[in-house]
Write an enzyme that holds these catalytic residues in place. Structure first.
Site, short mmCIF file in Angstrom:
data_model
loop_
_atom_site.label_atom_id
_atom_site.label_comp_id
_atom_site.label_asym_id
_atom_site.label_seq_id
_atom_site.Cartn_x
_atom_site.Cartn_y
_atom_site.Cartn_z
N GLU A 111 20.17 20.97 16.22
CA GLU A 111 20.78 19.64 16.09
C GLU A 111 21.31 19.46 14.66
OE1 GLU A 111 22.30 17.40 17.27
OE2 GLU A 111 21.14 15.65 17.89
N ARG A 128 35.00 15.81 12.09
CA ARG A 128 33.90 16.74 12.36
C ARG A 128 33.99 18.04 11.55
NH1 ARG A 128 30.63 15.19 16.70
NH2 ARG A 128 31.65 13.98 18.31
N ASP A 163 18.38 11.12 13.25
CA ASP A 163 18.44 9.76 12.71
C ASP A 163 17.21 9.02 13.24
OD1 ASP A 163 19.33 7.39 11.58
OD2 ASP A 163 20.77 6.98 13.15
P1 IMP Z 1 19.36 9.77 16.84
O1 IMP Z 1 19.17 9.89 18.31
O2 IMP Z 1 19.34 8.34 16.37
O3 IMP Z 1 18.42 10.65 16.05
O4 IMP Z 1 20.83 10.21 16.53
C1 IMP Z 1 21.13 11.53 16.43
C2 IMP Z 1 22.52 11.83 16.85
O5 IMP Z 1 23.46 10.85 16.42
C3 IMP Z 1 22.88 13.13 16.20
O6 IMP Z 1 23.11 14.01 17.27
C4 IMP Z 1 24.10 12.88 15.38
O7 IMP Z 1 25.13 13.70 15.83
C5 IMP Z 1 24.43 11.42 15.57
N1 IMP Z 1 24.35 10.73 14.27
C6 IMP Z 1 23.28 10.12 13.73
N2 IMP Z 1 23.56 9.63 12.51
C7 IMP Z 1 24.84 9.96 12.27
C8 IMP Z 1 25.70 9.78 11.13
O8 IMP Z 1 25.36 9.25 10.07
N3 IMP Z 1 26.95 10.27 11.29
C9 IMP Z 1 27.40 10.90 12.42
N4 IMP Z 1 26.61 11.12 13.47
C10 IMP Z 1 25.35 10.65 13.39
MG MG Z 2 24.64 14.95 17.63
#
Ligand code: IMP
Ligand code: MG
Length: 233
Positions: free
Chosen positions: A149, A215, A153
């Protein structure tokens, strides 16, 4: 390097203004660096006007990716039996750049299948709901699996993917993540292979997008407010 990200510990640390996610170490973030003219000139004008400070440079990322690949290769060389092949599962779309670099440094046998999920839509906050866009085609039962991954976040995507893959009864499942965004975890996860702690800012580049753009920047930077306002032409 592996790191356990504990959501409850983080919450406690946030209230005490202690920025560490690992109880034993404090995390300080190096200040970002404005992109040079040369770096901006490599990017189209529709984008480069919106690029803010670079948090992780191309050379720092490449160095870290090599180190992670060396550790992964070493570990799995000891785990895989002579007839076994590691299954690498990058999470689309964000992990495709990181995975392409990481996997080309591996010195163990591996195959690739992609987990295609969506949790963000077109915004900068997770929707909290993970949708499987297309299922894996590789049977994982009894196989060693490495989930790859770009960024953790809240951790909801990884937690969902972890559960989805474990349901297929792999022999083992490890997580390899380039960035962990500080102070945001909502679930407890252990990242077996981990690159950098990232400040709590919305970032773009090296696989990560804003509204599907930016990207393939070779570094990770922040988007200027103008980029949100105009959604990049
Ligand atoms: P999570 O489920 O909140 O951990 O989000 C993770 C997913 O969201 C990852 O696969 C990232 O690709 C995308 N993501 C999280 N934060 C960012 C960011 O700051 N910029 C771009 N994509 C993000
Ligand atoms: Mg992602």
């Amino acid at each position: 390097m592996s790191v356990a990200v504990d959501a409850s510990t983080q919450a406690k640390e946030q209230t005490t203004k202690d920025l560490s996610v690992q109880a034993e170490s404090k995390i300080s973030f190096a200040p970002g660096v404005e992109p040079t003219k040369e770096e901006l000139d490599r990017v189209c004008t529709q984008w480069n006007q919106h690029l803010g400070e670079i948090l992780f440079s191309e050379s720092a990322i490449q160095q870290k990716v090599k180190e992670m690949a060396a550790q992964i290769s070493k570990d799995y060389a000891a785990i895989l039996k002579p007839d076994e092949v590691l299954v690498c599962v990058p999470v689309l779309k964000g992990a495709f750049v990181f995975a392409a670099d990481l996997l080309r440094h591996l010195t163990i046998p591996y195959e690739i299948d992609f987990l295609n999920v969506s949790s963000y839509g077109a915004g900068t906050e997770t929707s909290g709901e993970v949708t499987l866009l297309s299922p894996l085609r590789t049977p994982l039962k009894g196989r060693h699996v490495l989930l790859i991954e770009d960024l953790m976040d809240t951790g909801l995507t990884l937690a969902w993917a972890d559960k989805y893959l474990k349901a297929q009864e792999p022999a083992s499942l490890r997580l390899g993540v380039l960035l962990h965004k500080h102070g945001r975890a909502r679930v407890n996860m252990t990242l077996d292979y981990f690159g950098f702690h990232c400040p709590n800012k919305f970032v773009i580049g090296y696989g990560m997008d804003y509204a599907q753009q930016y990207r393939c920047l070779p570094y990770v930077c922040v988007l200027k407010p103008s980029g949100y306002a105009k959604k990049a032409e």
